[in-house]
Design an enzyme around this catalytic site. Structure first.
Site, PDB file in Angstrom:
ATOM      1  N   GLU A 118     -21.648  -0.100 -14.312  1.00 11.58           N
ATOM      2  CA  GLU A 118     -20.915   0.569 -15.392  1.00 11.58           C
ATOM      3  C   GLU A 118     -19.562  -0.083 -15.652  1.00 11.58           C
ATOM      4  OE1 GLU A 118     -20.581   4.784 -14.586  1.00 11.58           O
ATOM      5  OE2 GLU A 118     -22.651   4.815 -13.880  1.00 11.58           O
ATOM      6  N   CYS A 146     -12.242  -0.544 -17.212  1.00  9.55           N
ATOM      7  CA  CYS A 146     -12.446  -0.202 -15.813  1.00  9.55           C
ATOM      8  C   CYS A 146     -13.744  -0.854 -15.380  1.00  9.55           C
ATOM      9  CB  CYS A 146     -12.530   1.321 -15.681  1.00  9.55           C
ATOM     10  SG  CYS A 146     -12.933   1.856 -14.013  1.00  9.55           S
ATOM     11  N   CYS A 153     -22.212   1.328  -3.574  1.00  6.17           N
ATOM     12  CA  CYS A 153     -21.053   1.272  -2.680  1.00  6.17           C
ATOM     13  C   CYS A 153     -21.482   1.800  -1.318  1.00  6.17           C
ATOM     14  CB  CYS A 153     -19.933   2.149  -3.242  1.00  6.17           C
ATOM     15  SG  CYS A 153     -18.402   2.103  -2.273  1.00  6.17           S
ATOM     16  N   CYS A 212     -17.702   8.028   0.418  1.00  2.60           N
ATOM     17  CA  CYS A 212     -16.779   9.138   0.107  1.00  2.60           C
ATOM     18  C   CYS A 212     -17.572  10.353  -0.407  1.00  2.60           C
ATOM     19  CB  CYS A 212     -15.741   8.701  -0.921  1.00  2.60           C
ATOM     20  SG  CYS A 212     -14.713   7.319  -0.359  1.00  2.60           S
ATOM     21  N   CYS A 244     -17.891  11.169  -4.369  1.00  2.14           N
ATOM     22  CA  CYS A 244     -18.103  10.058  -5.304  1.00  2.14           C
ATOM     23  C   CYS A 244     -19.580   9.806  -5.587  1.00  2.14           C
ATOM     24  CB  CYS A 244     -17.461   8.798  -4.736  1.00  2.14           C
ATOM     25  SG  CYS A 244     -17.599   7.379  -5.830  1.00  2.14           S
ATOM     26  N   ASN A 250     -13.718  15.158 -10.757  1.00  3.36           N
ATOM     27  CA  ASN A 250     -14.859  15.208 -11.671  1.00  3.36           C
ATOM     28  C   ASN A 250     -16.054  15.799 -10.944  1.00  3.36           C
ATOM     29  OD1 ASN A 250     -14.047  13.934 -14.211  1.00  3.36           O
ATOM     30  ND2 ASN A 250     -13.704  12.128 -12.946  1.00  3.36           N
ATOM     31  N   CYS A 271     -17.100   7.100 -12.995  1.00  4.43           N
ATOM     32  CA  CYS A 271     -18.076   6.052 -12.703  1.00  4.43           C
ATOM     33  C   CYS A 271     -19.183   6.479 -11.748  1.00  4.43           C
ATOM     34  CB  CYS A 271     -17.368   4.817 -12.189  1.00  4.43           C
ATOM     35  SG  CYS A 271     -17.278   3.606 -13.495  1.00  4.43           S
TER      36      CYS A 271
HETATM   37  N1  SAH Z   1     -13.686   1.974  -4.134  1.00  3.25           N
HETATM   38  C1  SAH Z   1     -12.421   1.968  -4.797  1.00  3.25           C
HETATM   39  C2  SAH Z   1     -12.504   1.911  -6.314  1.00  3.25           C
HETATM   40  C3  SAH Z   1     -13.550   2.729  -7.004  1.00  3.25           C
HETATM   41  S1  SAH Z   1     -13.366   4.469  -7.115  1.00  3.25           S
HETATM   42  C4  SAH Z   1     -11.590   3.159  -4.341  1.00  3.25           C
HETATM   43  O1  SAH Z   1     -12.077   3.942  -3.553  1.00  3.25           O
HETATM   44  O2  SAH Z   1     -10.442   3.257  -4.739  1.00  3.25           O
HETATM   45  C5  SAH Z   1     -12.066   4.765  -8.267  1.00  3.25           C
HETATM   46  C6  SAH Z   1     -11.302   6.053  -8.004  1.00  3.25           C
HETATM   47  O3  SAH Z   1     -12.078   7.199  -8.395  1.00  3.25           O
HETATM   48  C7  SAH Z   1     -10.955   6.250  -6.552  1.00  3.25           C
HETATM   49  O4  SAH Z   1      -9.647   6.755  -6.435  1.00  3.25           O
HETATM   50  C8  SAH Z   1     -11.976   7.304  -6.134  1.00  3.25           C
HETATM   51  O5  SAH Z   1     -11.605   7.965  -4.968  1.00  3.25           O
HETATM   52  C9  SAH Z   1     -12.013   8.174  -7.372  1.00  3.25           C
HETATM   53  N2  SAH Z   1     -13.159   9.080  -7.476  1.00  3.25           N
HETATM   54  C10 SAH Z   1     -14.412   8.914  -7.039  1.00  3.25           C
HETATM   55  N3  SAH Z   1     -15.177   9.987  -7.314  1.00  3.25           N
HETATM   56  C11 SAH Z   1     -14.391  10.866  -7.958  1.00  3.25           C
HETATM   57  C12 SAH Z   1     -14.580  12.173  -8.502  1.00  3.25           C
HETATM   58  N4  SAH Z   1     -15.759  12.793  -8.443  1.00  3.25           N
HETATM   59  N5  SAH Z   1     -13.531  12.776  -9.092  1.00  3.25           N
HETATM   60  C13 SAH Z   1     -12.326  12.160  -9.174  1.00  3.25           C
HETATM   61  N6  SAH Z   1     -12.083  10.938  -8.681  1.00  3.25           N
HETATM   62  C14 SAH Z   1     -13.086  10.291  -8.069  1.00  3.25           C
END
Ligand code: SAH
Length: 347
Positions: free
Chosen positions: A90, A103, A110, A114, A117, A288, A329
């Site tokens: 994406e 972005c 990944c 987390c 995510c 989100n 994303c």
């Molecule tokens: N792996 C990297 C970059 C990709 S994620 C990182 O962890 O920073 C980009 C951002 O979106 C990160 O801050 C991540 O923690 C956040 N993110 C992921 N899922 C999310 C969600 N459901 N709601 C809000 N932020 C989210």
């Protein structure tokens, strides 16, 4: 076969010399590729015989638009690109007053795990190549007709888990004969891979480092981010401190507010203790929704922000763009994967 667009200018020059060509051909081919030319016959200042030689020895990547969603609210465009091997990634284009920002993704999937995510649910499939990262910028600009001025590495994947590729991508996209996007217009976001942060610091790049913190203490952070069990909050803050010392660049801490997990006054106080007196910025993100997760957005974002600001820590709340198109994303890719699975089971 050589993946031409993944080559830096010196590598491109060496490649053309290996084909018996003069050095200046390197820059010519590089320039064509970075303008988004996808076909050797479009490189009109090269001889026919050289174009044939290139076709025999190399290829030009060009992702296809698998899906495209345009937000009716704010014009945000989300692309699902299909890569040459069928994998999808994406890219999101956001229109801000200060310019258009893309972005981009750094990996297919990944492996960081987390809890909140969508990108990590099915794990990592593979790393992207430098060309596949650059293509997201090139083809988003080409397809949308909107000039890209800023890049954030905040899409699918962990950039510091694919750091060699990311560094090459930065060299490509920053190059004056290419897209020429300045380092100060680029942000890189990491979940906190400390050795990667330290390696980046040594390079003293002028990009903005974003650290996905999401909790000020290891107890909370380890619950939602497995990486914290490898590099805990103490170690992470030490690396951030050293990063600032070395580069002079202010770090931005991302903090997704999750109901009942990291959003209490105690968490805000702890975060205040960590950051008071340092040069940092906190970006509060309303969580989100991710279908597969039971975590909910926090209702306490404004109070949390006030508590930080009272202590002199700059904190902003991220504006939600493209909320009508699943613009966070990982979600579009998951939908596509599920539909493909269903399609395969039915046929
Ligand atoms: N792996 C990297 C970059 C990709 S994620 C990182 O962890 O920073 C980009 C951002 O979106 C990160 O801050 C991540 O923690 C956040 N993110 C992921 N899922 C999310 C969600 N459901 N709601 C809000 N932020 C989210």
């Amino acid at each position: 076969m050589t993946d031409l667009k993944s080559l830096t200018l010196p590598e491109m020059t060496a490649f053309l010399q290996s084909l018996g060509e003069p050095a200046f051909r390197g820059r010519q081919v590089f320039t064509w590729l970075h303008r988004g030319v996808t076909d050797f016959d479009g490189m009109t200042n090269l001889s026919k015989s050289l174009r044939e030689k290139l076709k025999e020895t190399s290829f030009i990547t060009a992702p296809q638009v698998a899906r495209k969603q345009v937000s009716r609210l704010d014009g945000t465009i989300k692309y699902l690109w299909e890569l040459s091997d069928g994998n999808c990634i994406e890219t999101v284009l956001m229109q801000y007053h200060h310019g258009n920002t893309v972005c981009i993704s750094s990996q297919v999937g990944c492996r960081m795990g987390c809890a909140f995510c969508a990108s990590t649910i099915a794990g990592k499939v593979r790393d992207l190549t430098p060309a596949e990262m650059l293509d997201q910028v090139l083809f988003t600009q080409k397809d949308s007709g909107l000039p890209v001025s800023n890049i954030v590495l905040m899409g699918i994947g962990e950039p510091l888990d694919n750091l060699d590729t990311v560094l090459k991508f930065l060299e490509l996209v920053n190059h004056p004969d290419g897209m020429n996007i300045g380092m100060r217009h680029i942000s890189l976001s990491t979940c906190g891979i400390v050795p990667g942060i330290r390696r980046l610091a040594e390079l003293e790049l002028q990009l903005t480092l974003s650290v996905s913190l999401h909790a000020p203490d290891s107890e909370t952070r380890s619950k939602i981010m497995p990486i914290n069990r490898a590099y805990d909050v103490e170690e992470l803050f030490r690396a951030c401190h050293d990063y600032f010392d070395k580069t002079g660049r202010r770090i931005s801490f991302e903090y997704a507010m999750i109901d009942g997990v990291n959003d209490t006054p105690r968490h805000a106080a702890l975060l205040g203790d960590r950051l008071e007196g340092t040069v940092a910025h906190v970006n509060l993100i309303p969580l989100n929704y991710v279908e597969e997760s039971s975590l909910k957005p926090s209702p306490h974002v404004a109070a949390f922000q006030r508590q930080l600001e009272k202590r002199g820590i700059p904190a902003t709340v991220r504006r939600r763009l493209g909320s009508d198109i699943d613009a966070s994303c990982g979600q579009l890719r998951r939908k596509e994967m599920e539909e493909r699975k269903k399609g395969a089971a039915e046929s």
